[in-house]
Each structure stands twice: as structure tokens, then as C-alpha cells.
Design a protein around this motif. Sequence first.
Motif, short mmCIF file in Angstrom:
data_model
loop_
_atom_site.label_atom_id
_atom_site.label_comp_id
_atom_site.label_asym_id
_atom_site.label_seq_id
_atom_site.Cartn_x
_atom_site.Cartn_y
_atom_site.Cartn_z
N CYS A 94 -5.94 -6.89 -11.72
CA CYS A 94 -4.83 -6.46 -10.86
C CYS A 94 -3.83 -7.59 -10.69
CB CYS A 94 -5.35 -5.96 -9.51
SG CYS A 94 -6.62 -6.99 -8.76
N MET A 99 1.42 -6.42 -2.01
CA MET A 99 1.53 -5.84 -0.66
C MET A 99 2.60 -6.57 0.14
SD MET A 99 -2.11 -4.80 0.96
CE MET A 99 -3.15 -6.10 0.33
N TRP A 135 -2.80 -8.83 -5.92
CA TRP A 135 -2.68 -7.54 -5.23
C TRP A 135 -2.08 -7.75 -3.84
CZ3 TRP A 135 -7.40 -5.63 -2.14
CH2 TRP A 135 -7.10 -4.44 -1.46
N GLU A 153 -1.65 -2.28 -6.82
CA GLU A 153 -2.41 -1.59 -5.77
C GLU A 153 -3.13 -0.39 -6.36
OE1 GLU A 153 -1.74 0.09 -1.26
OE2 GLU A 153 -0.16 0.39 -2.73
N LYS A 212 -7.43 6.74 -2.76
CA LYS A 212 -7.51 6.00 -1.49
C LYS A 212 -8.47 6.64 -0.50
CE LYS A 212 -3.09 3.73 -2.04
NZ LYS A 212 -1.74 3.48 -1.55
#
Length: 599
Positions: free
Chosen positions: A267, A346, A342, A312, A201
Motif C-alpha cells: 500500500c 489519509m 496509507w 486505502e 470496509k
Amino acid sequence: MMAGKQGKVTGITGNMITAEYTGDVMMNEVGYVYVGEKKLKSEVIRIRGKHAELQVFEQTKGIGIGDKVEFSSELLAVDLGPGLLGQIFDGLQNPLPELAAKCGFFLERGVYMNPLPEELAFEFTPVAKKGDAVRRADILGTVQEGIFTHRIMVPFGLYETYTVEKIADKKKYSVRDVIAELKDPKGNIIPATMVFSWPVKRPIDAYAERKKPAEPLITKVRIVDTLVPVARGGTYCIPGPFGAGKTVLQQITSRHADVDVVIITACGERAGEVVETLREFPELIDPRTGKSLMERTIIICNTSSMPVAAREASVYTGVTIAEYYRQMGLNVLLLADSTSRWAQAMREMSGRLEEIPGEEAFPAYLESVIASFYERAGIVKLYDGTEGSVTIGGTVSPAGGNFEEPVTQGTLKVVGSFHGLSRERSDARRFPAIHPLDSWSKYKGPVNAGKVAFVRDILFRGNEVNQMMKVVGEEGTSLEDFVLYLKSEFIDAVYLQQNAFDPVDAATGAERQRYVFDVLLMIMVTHFSISANDDARNFINSLRQKFLDWNGAEWKSDKFKKIEHELRAMVYEKAHETKENIDDRLKSLFDDTAVLIQE
């Protein structure tokens, strides 16, 4: 493991647990939840007092109150080094083929493997010498990885200036062998191997300068390069309803785009589509090398049937590996499919954290998270003066093809090019199904912008005539409007649509696009001697078939020149004016247009 970095489970909500801990815990730190003898990997996503909330990257079945949690003092990171190309990983960088060989058809929880096994060996060629002063991202040596020279660099996490105390000789080493020893300003010796870790990240920023994307990335898909171009180091999105051809368009792009490395991040896509990709990619022939396309491809695989939190991780794993190969002066294309899944992950985690929801229950910070992902694209100048780039293309799967939903709108605010897929075009078998009127781009393409605007105007006006004809019918349409409509349909059929199964038409280079587009322009500005609608339809249809034959001819071959000559002859024979008049009009419309009319 640091002493005191432990805790116990005090709450469980789906794939999120709450743990009471002792010691110090930081955001995005990796933790392990014990279920019997198994350790389930997780990540700290919120800290409140002495309670940490962690998203678990595995199924949480069997976790109970009071179960032990260990914190690693390390952020969620990936291993970077030679041997990544050609691999298929899950979102946590576990090599899936090796995992399947160990576990069978059903992957077990809590099994984690090294992405680059210790027995993997490469012939190391030293570049740095003993006594050299180096900093992070400086080259210690090189190894050959497929067709690329892979740079073995000073780990990006070393922020000071170091002295090379020892460098390995030229021979084969395991990726975990020490190939250099570096001395820091305090005199400490730091061993360096071919592999090091980097938090997923945190963007890799080991470069001299970040540059504005300006040069077009040639995808060899005509509608993309000409109407909605993508810049090298830029961003674009492909929203569209299910079944409109997003995945196929990505595969065509990855095969023919003018890039060095392709990284595909699945993803949350449906397992069937991902399996199809995994089966087809090793069999696809790379036009650049004549070998398997997988040799310069990395697939990060996380299907919709896998744990939701891993979606993620897979997005960030993919973009971090892309940035790593950018550090070698390579051009990387990252394709994320699909960012909607994705975003749904979240939304699920945000609901479990009991955060105040935004539009359609997505988290209020959805747009900033999407922006931070796409901002990791870019073209950079490295310390040695070479340039590398990461281009990011993300697909969006809005429910019902509604482009007004939050994920699509949040993406449109940050990307430089919008390739909107249309259900109407897909159903009509007009592929690629990118809608030429709804889509847009902020980037400069290989074809002159004034010429593109002229053709786009014909498409707009032709569409208006088409809508009118649905009401008044063909007999209520003037001949001039009907010819305009036929010309717009001609552009669509011969230039915007492309046959992905034709060995020639599947990929059109920039030079050919410019040349063919100029011939297309010549046809568009010509006034034809036409007396009735049927006459217009028959002529345009015969012209269209000839143009399609031309699309299938090898560039600059005898067949190409022969069909072009026949095509021009058909146009001049039906023209209401001379060749010189047509050429003069072209030059008056476009200053840079050369004399296009050739004998």
C-alpha cells in the motif's frame, strides 16, 4: 443504474471532487466521474446537504466543472470466489497482468476488469442437498483450488434462513454459472454462483465465536519466535527506517511461516521494491509443497506512483480477501507494507476535506482507523466447528526512524507484538535487524518465558557493559563484566542473527528452537576458567564458530549430533565446574528444565 442517481462536478481539489447530486446517496458508495468516454471510479467520503465529496481512484486530469457523475447504489466491494490464489491485483481488485496485456506498459484510466474472468472454470462437488435449510456461510459445495478445498458458500449478505431448491451436479462450471437456487422465507428464488461480492470496509462476521489468540504462530525466524513471538490470529508491527530490512523480513516470514495462505498488500511502497517482490515471488519455492510460493499467495499491488486514494482501497481489499479464506478454516497471514504510506494518503485526503488536523497534520481519527484495521485480525470458530485465523503484520516507515511519530505510536497501542528494526543493527549487518532490547510481545512463544527472560537479562546487562566500555575502554573493564559482554554478543551472533541464504539456517522449527535454546542456556550459566580478556575473547569466538556450524546442520542429522558433541566438549573442557553442577544450576533456575547435559 438507479434512475435519478446522478450529479455533476462542482469542485475539484487534487484527487477529490465535489458533486451536486439528486436522489439519495450513501457514505462509501461507488460513483463514476465521466471524462469524455471514460468513467473514473470513486468513493463517497463525505456528504453535506446535496453535495457529496468523492475520492477518485485515478488521476483527475481532465475533469471539469459540470462533468457528469453517476452513483452506483453499491458500496466499494470485492468479488470473492475460487481463483483468487496466485493472482496479482491492484487496490480495486483489477488483475494487473491482464490489465497490462490490454493497456501496455502504461495503464489507462477508467479500465476495470473482472478479477475472476467468466471463462474460469472449476469442478464443482455439491455438499448441500435439495430441501436443506441453509444460512449465510453454509457450504453449498466445494471446488479444488491448488492444494486447498475451496468452500462455495451461501453469500454472506443473505441474512435469513433459506431452502435449497436446486443444486448443481458434479461437473465443471464457470465461476459465473448458477450452481444453486435458494428460496427465501417469502418464496423468492435467489440464484447463487461461485462468486459473490462483499463491502471491503465491513468485517466479515459469519462465524459462531471469536476466540482469543493464544497459540503461537511459528515463523521459523528465531528472534521472532523466541523473543518477540506472534500469536496465530494476532497482530504485530515492524517499524524501522528505510533500508533496515522490513520488506526482506516480510518475504522470509511469508515463505516459512506456519500458515496456509499469504496475502501481501503493497500500500504505497516504492515501485522498485514492489517490482522486486513481483519478480521474486513466482521463483520462490514453497517449502510446504515444493512448487511456486505464488500458488498460495495473493499480492495486492499499489505503489507510491499510483493514485493516492487507491492505497486505502488496497488495505481493505487485502483484509477482506483474508477474512474470506478464514471462512474456509484456513490460517491466513496478511502483510501490509507500508501502513505509513496509507496514513499519509489519509492525511492528504483529510487536508483536502479541510478537517481539523491532529499531530503532524495527520487526521485526528488516525488511531481509530488504524485500530479498526488491526481489529479485523483474529481466530474464529466457524458454524461447522472448524477454526480459521487472520494474522496481520504491518510495516511502518517512520521518517528518520523516529518511533515517536503518530503512525508508529497509534499502531503500538493496538498490536500485540512490536518488532522494532534498528538502523544500528542493519548497518552492522546483523539480520534480521530487530532490536532485541527495544522490541516486545504480549504473546506466549514456543520457548519457556522464564528462560527467555533470563537470556534477555544477559542481553540488557551485556549492553550496559558495552556502553561503559565505549567510555573506559576494554582495559578499564573487569574480567567478569567483559565475559558477560562476550556472552551477550555470543547470543546475538549465534541465535538472534540468522542466515537467510543458508538452506538450513534460514528456517528453524519450534522443536529445534527449544532444543538449541536449552544448549545456549547451558553455556550462559557455565562459569569458565578464564584468566584474561584475550583468553575470554578467543574462547568465545571459537565457541561461536562451532555454534554457527551447528546452525547449518540438518536437524537431528549425524552432522548435527557430531557438532553438538564437539560443542559440549569445548564447554566442559573450559568449565570451572563439573557437568553435574551445571545441570543442577539449570534445574534450580528453571523447574521444567530436563537433564540437558548428555554424554
